[in-house]
Design a protein around this motif. Structure first.
Motif, PDB file in Angstrom:
ATOM      1  N   ILE A 107       0.834  -1.193   0.000  1.00 13.05           N
ATOM      2  CA  ILE A 107       0.000   0.000   0.000  1.00 13.05           C
ATOM      3  C   ILE A 107       0.877   1.253   0.000  1.00 13.05           C
ATOM      4  O   ILE A 107       0.605   2.227  -0.726  1.00 13.05           O
ATOM      5  CB  ILE A 107      -0.973   0.014   1.192  1.00 13.05           C
ATOM      6  N   GLY A 108       1.970   1.222   0.784  1.00 17.37           N
ATOM      7  CA  GLY A 108       2.879   2.372   0.791  1.00 17.37           C
ATOM      8  C   GLY A 108       3.510   2.609  -0.568  1.00 17.37           C
ATOM      9  O   GLY A 108       3.561   3.751  -1.064  1.00 17.37           O
ATOM     10  N   TRP A 109       3.980   1.545  -1.183  1.00 20.84           N
ATOM     11  CA  TRP A 109       4.594   1.641  -2.506  1.00 20.84           C
ATOM     12  C   TRP A 109       3.553   2.050  -3.551  1.00 20.84           C
ATOM     13  O   TRP A 109       3.802   2.903  -4.406  1.00 20.84           O
ATOM     14  CB  TRP A 109       5.218   0.294  -2.852  1.00 20.84           C
ATOM     15  N   GLY A 110       2.371   1.461  -3.470  1.00 20.16           N
ATOM     16  CA  GLY A 110       1.314   1.806  -4.421  1.00 20.16           C
ATOM     17  C   GLY A 110       0.906   3.266  -4.329  1.00 20.16           C
ATOM     18  O   GLY A 110       0.687   3.929  -5.346  1.00 20.16           O
ATOM     19  N   ASP A 111       0.824   3.787  -3.093  1.00 18.34           N
ATOM     20  CA  ASP A 111       0.465   5.199  -2.912  1.00 18.34           C
ATOM     21  C   ASP A 111       1.497   6.120  -3.555  1.00 18.34           C
ATOM     22  O   ASP A 111       1.151   7.110  -4.212  1.00 18.34           O
ATOM     23  CB  ASP A 111       0.344   5.529  -1.421  1.00 18.34           C
ATOM     24  N   LEU A 112       2.782   5.797  -3.342  1.00 12.75           N
ATOM     25  CA  LEU A 112       3.833   6.621  -3.932  1.00 12.75           C
ATOM     26  C   LEU A 112       3.808   6.530  -5.456  1.00 12.75           C
ATOM     27  O   LEU A 112       3.982   7.535  -6.158  1.00 12.75           O
ATOM     28  CB  LEU A 112       5.202   6.180  -3.403  1.00 12.75           C
ATOM     29  N   ALA A 113       3.556   5.332  -5.976  1.00 17.71           N
ATOM     30  CA  ALA A 113       3.479   5.154  -7.429  1.00 17.71           C
ATOM     31  C   ALA A 113       2.307   5.946  -8.012  1.00 17.71           C
ATOM     32  O   ALA A 113       2.417   6.535  -9.099  1.00 17.71           O
ATOM     33  CB  ALA A 113       3.338   3.672  -7.767  1.00 17.71           C
ATOM     34  N   TYR A 115       1.138   8.761  -6.805  1.00 22.11           N
ATOM     35  CA  TYR A 115       1.539  10.165  -6.808  1.00 22.11           C
ATOM     36  C   TYR A 115       2.461  10.468  -7.988  1.00 22.11           C
ATOM     37  O   TYR A 115       2.357  11.523  -8.613  1.00 22.11           O
ATOM     38  CB  TYR A 115       2.242  10.521  -5.485  1.00 22.11           C
ATOM     39  N   ARG A 116       3.351   9.531  -8.312  1.00 19.30           N
ATOM     40  CA  ARG A 116       4.288   9.726  -9.414  1.00 19.30           C
ATOM     41  C   ARG A 116       3.670   9.381 -10.771  1.00 19.30           C
ATOM     42  O   ARG A 116       4.318   9.480 -11.793  1.00 19.30           O
ATOM     43  CB  ARG A 116       5.527   8.861  -9.189  1.00 19.30           C
ATOM     44  N   TYR A 117       2.424   8.973 -10.763  1.00 14.63           N
ATOM     45  CA  TYR A 117       1.678   8.581 -11.961  1.00 14.63           C
ATOM     46  C   TYR A 117       2.322   7.368 -12.650  1.00 14.63           C
ATOM     47  O   TYR A 117       2.276   7.216 -13.869  1.00 14.63           O
ATOM     48  CB  TYR A 117       1.549   9.750 -12.945  1.00 14.63           C
ATOM     49  N   GLU A 118       2.921   6.488 -11.854  1.00 14.11           N
ATOM     50  CA  GLU A 118       3.447   5.231 -12.364  1.00 14.11           C
ATOM     51  C   GLU A 118       2.373   4.170 -12.125  1.00 14.11           C
ATOM     52  O   GLU A 118       2.428   3.366 -11.194  1.00 14.11           O
ATOM     53  CB  GLU A 118       4.766   4.900 -11.665  1.00 14.11           C
ATOM     54  N   LEU A 119       1.369   4.219 -13.009  1.00 18.20           N
ATOM     55  CA  LEU A 119       0.137   3.485 -12.747  1.00 18.20           C
ATOM     56  C   LEU A 119       0.298   1.972 -12.837  1.00 18.20           C
ATOM     57  O   LEU A 119      -0.399   1.234 -12.128  1.00 18.20           O
ATOM     58  CB  LEU A 119      -0.959   3.968 -13.706  1.00 18.20           C
ATOM     59  N   ASP A 120       1.196   1.497 -13.692  1.00 19.48           N
ATOM     60  CA  ASP A 120       1.398   0.050 -13.787  1.00 19.48           C
ATOM     61  C   ASP A 120       2.002  -0.503 -12.496  1.00 19.48           C
ATOM     62  O   ASP A 120       1.627  -1.594 -12.036  1.00 19.48           O
ATOM     63  CB  ASP A 120       2.307  -0.284 -14.979  1.00 19.48           C
ATOM     64  N   ILE A 121       2.933   0.249 -11.906  1.00 20.11           N
ATOM     65  CA  ILE A 121       3.517  -0.176 -10.631  1.00 20.11           C
ATOM     66  C   ILE A 121       2.444  -0.174  -9.547  1.00 20.11           C
ATOM     67  O   ILE A 121       2.326  -1.120  -8.757  1.00 20.11           O
ATOM     68  CB  ILE A 121       4.690   0.744 -10.236  1.00 20.11           C
ATOM     69  N   ALA A 122       1.653   0.896  -9.504  1.00 18.09           N
ATOM     70  CA  ALA A 122       0.576   0.978  -8.515  1.00 18.09           C
ATOM     71  C   ALA A 122      -0.394  -0.183  -8.674  1.00 18.09           C
ATOM     72  O   ALA A 122      -0.829  -0.794  -7.682  1.00 18.09           O
ATOM     73  CB  ALA A 122      -0.161   2.314  -8.649  1.00 18.09           C
ATOM     74  N   ASP A 123      -0.732  -0.506  -9.908  1.00 16.13           N
ATOM     75  CA  ASP A 123      -1.648  -1.615 -10.192  1.00 16.13           C
ATOM     76  C   ASP A 123      -1.109  -2.925  -9.610  1.00 16.13           C
ATOM     77  O   ASP A 123      -1.829  -3.678  -8.937  1.00 16.13           O
ATOM     78  CB  ASP A 123      -1.838  -1.737 -11.702  1.00 16.13           C
ATOM     79  N   GLY A 124       0.178  -3.181  -9.836  1.00 18.76           N
ATOM     80  CA  GLY A 124       0.781  -4.405  -9.322  1.00 18.76           C
ATOM     81  C   GLY A 124       0.794  -4.453  -7.799  1.00 18.76           C
ATOM     82  O   GLY A 124       0.525  -5.492  -7.193  1.00 18.76           O
ATOM     83  N   CYS A 125       1.088  -3.306  -7.187  1.00 12.78           N
ATOM     84  CA  CYS A 125       1.139  -3.248  -5.719  1.00 12.78           C
ATOM     85  C   CYS A 125      -0.230  -3.533  -5.109  1.00 12.78           C
ATOM     86  O   CYS A 125      -0.348  -4.352  -4.180  1.00 12.78           O
ATOM     87  CB  CYS A 125       1.615  -1.865  -5.273  1.00 12.78           C
ATOM     88  N   PHE A 126      -1.249  -2.865  -5.607  1.00 11.97           N
ATOM     89  CA  PHE A 126      -2.584  -3.033  -5.024  1.00 11.97           C
ATOM     90  C   PHE A 126      -3.136  -4.432  -5.278  1.00 11.97           C
ATOM     91  O   PHE A 126      -3.806  -5.010  -4.415  1.00 11.97           O
ATOM     92  CB  PHE A 126      -3.533  -1.961  -5.551  1.00 11.97           C
ATOM     93  N   LYS A 127      -2.845  -4.980  -6.436  1.00 15.97           N
ATOM     94  CA  LYS A 127      -3.281  -6.353  -6.715  1.00 15.97           C
ATOM     95  C   LYS A 127      -2.570  -7.346  -5.799  1.00 15.97           C
ATOM     96  O   LYS A 127      -3.183  -8.311  -5.313  1.00 15.97           O
ATOM     97  CB  LYS A 127      -3.037  -6.700  -8.186  1.00 15.97           C
ATOM     98  N   ASN A 128      -1.282  -7.118  -5.557  1.00 13.91           N
ATOM     99  CA  ASN A 128      -0.554  -7.997  -4.632  1.00 13.91           C
ATOM    100  C   ASN A 128      -1.163  -7.935  -3.240  1.00 13.91           C
ATOM    101  O   ASN A 128      -1.240  -8.950  -2.533  1.00 13.91           O
ATOM    102  CB  ASN A 128       0.920  -7.593  -4.574  1.00 13.91           C
ATOM    103  N   ALA A 129      -1.590  -6.743  -2.836  1.00 10.30           N
ATOM    104  CA  ALA A 129      -2.218  -6.595  -1.516  1.00 10.30           C
ATOM    105  C   ALA A 129      -3.500  -7.414  -1.433  1.00 10.30           C
ATOM    106  O   ALA A 129      -3.749  -8.104  -0.423  1.00 10.30           O
ATOM    107  CB  ALA A 129      -2.506  -5.119  -1.223  1.00 10.30           C
ATOM    108  N   THR A 130      -4.334  -7.367  -2.482  1.00  5.54           N
ATOM    109  CA  THR A 130      -5.582  -8.136  -2.448  1.00  5.54           C
ATOM    110  C   THR A 130      -5.306  -9.637  -2.481  1.00  5.54           C
ATOM    111  O   THR A 130      -5.974 -10.417  -1.785  1.00  5.54           O
ATOM    112  CB  THR A 130      -6.496  -7.755  -3.632  1.00  5.54           C
ATOM    113  N   ILE A 131      -4.297 -10.045  -3.263  1.00  2.00           N
ATOM    114  CA  ILE A 131      -3.957 -11.472  -3.351  1.00  2.00           C
ATOM    115  C   ILE A 131      -3.471 -11.991  -2.004  1.00  2.00           C
ATOM    116  O   ILE A 131      -3.907 -13.054  -1.526  1.00  2.00           O
ATOM    117  CB  ILE A 131      -2.896 -11.702  -4.446  1.00  2.00           C
TER     118      ILE A 131
END
Length: 290
Positions: A107-113, A115-131
């Motif tokens: 969640i921390g990494w996804g939030d920062l991603a 903010y930086r508009y690195e949406l693919d990284i954010a997508d991976g982070c949030f999906k990993n959290a749900t998994i």
């Protein structure tokens, strides 16, 4: 050349167990220095020595601390590197990391991603959290992951799917998860603002104040600051400039105590937009340049 040669010889003649012990002892020495100086830059060095010293979980914790301190101090690149290194450790472990530790990572990494508009990284982070949340039957981790995906799809302009993810999150988050519970409501409101429904967003955001007395951590207070920011944004969208400035003032009060440079930057831009909308172009220029 001579010193490099001697270093290589020493490395070759040092057993792996001895190397681990040396790194472990060095980490302990640096921990003492950290206690004296409170120099957050030492966190990454301590993490490195613990990683080489056979203490991956401790290394992980220091990397997360460093990532969080780097965000606060606005060293974004350092934060991203720390999150990535923490993920390498997480991938090598099985059940040693708790749900809270995985929350801090994904969640921390996804939030920062985001903010930086690195949406693919954010997508991976949030999906990993749900998994991971599903694997562990952890509603908090699942809810936070779905909430992040809702924010992500809202940024992408896919509002129907964004709303679905936020609805999924609502099934897992309640008032006992204060920060994420409030953030979920704020994200719902922001989705309404994006769809030109500021009045409905204002209703949601104003209703959150009854929960604010339950805030305990820095994260909780920063989420409250963000709720005031979006309330100001909603008021601006509705043409209620005085109320928008009042909400900005509430955001600024919290940011004086709990620093978060990305939110501070967004607040200055919003204040510039309010000034511009009211014809105060000089003031707008000052905020945009801050």
């Amino acid at each position: 050349f001579k010193f490099e040669f001697l270093r290589e010889v020493a490395t070759l003649e040092t057993s792996s167990v001895r190397k681990e012990n040396l790194h472990f002892r060095m980490a302990k020495i640096l921990e003492q220095e950290l206690g004296r100086t409170q120099n957050s830059r030492l966190l990454s060095e301590i993490a490195s020595h613990y990683s080489e010293g056979g203490e991956p979980v401790t290394a992980f914790n220091y990397l997360i601390q460093y990532a969080q301190s780097s965000q606060t101090n606005f060293y974004e690149r350092s934060a991203l590197d720390a999150f990535q290194n923490a993920q390498y450790i997480a991938n090598s472990l099985t059940n040693e990391l708790s749900s809270d530790q995985l929350y801090d990572l994904y969640i921390g990494w996804g939030d920062l991603a985001l903010y930086r508009y690195e949406l693919d990284i954010a997508d991976g982070c949030f999906k990993n959290a749900t998994i991971e949340g599903q694997k562990r039957y952890d509603p908090f981790l699942m809810g936070a992951g779905y909430s992040g995906l809702g924010e992500l799809f809202g940024i992408r302009g896919i509002y129907m799917q964004a709303n679905q993810f936020l609805d999924y999150a609502a099934n897992f988050l309640d008032e006992t998860h204060f920060g994420e519970f409030i953030r979920l409501k704020v994200r719902k409101a922001n989705l309404l603002i994006q769809q030109s429904m500021p009045v409905q967003a204002i209703t949601i955001l104003k209703g959150l104040s009854i929960y604010f007395q339950n805030a305990k951590s820095k994260f909780d207070y920063l989420i409250i600051a963000e709720s005031y920011y979006y309330l100001a944004y909603a008021y601006l969208s509705a043409g209620e400039f005085r109320f928008s400035l009042e909400a900005c003032s509430e955001t600024a009060k919290i940011l004086k105590i709990h620093r978060l440079p990305p939110l501070q930057s967004r607040l200055e831009m919003l204040l510039g937009s309010i000034a511009y909308s009211t014809g105060n172009f000089q003031k707008a220029h000052e905020h945009y340049g801050a």
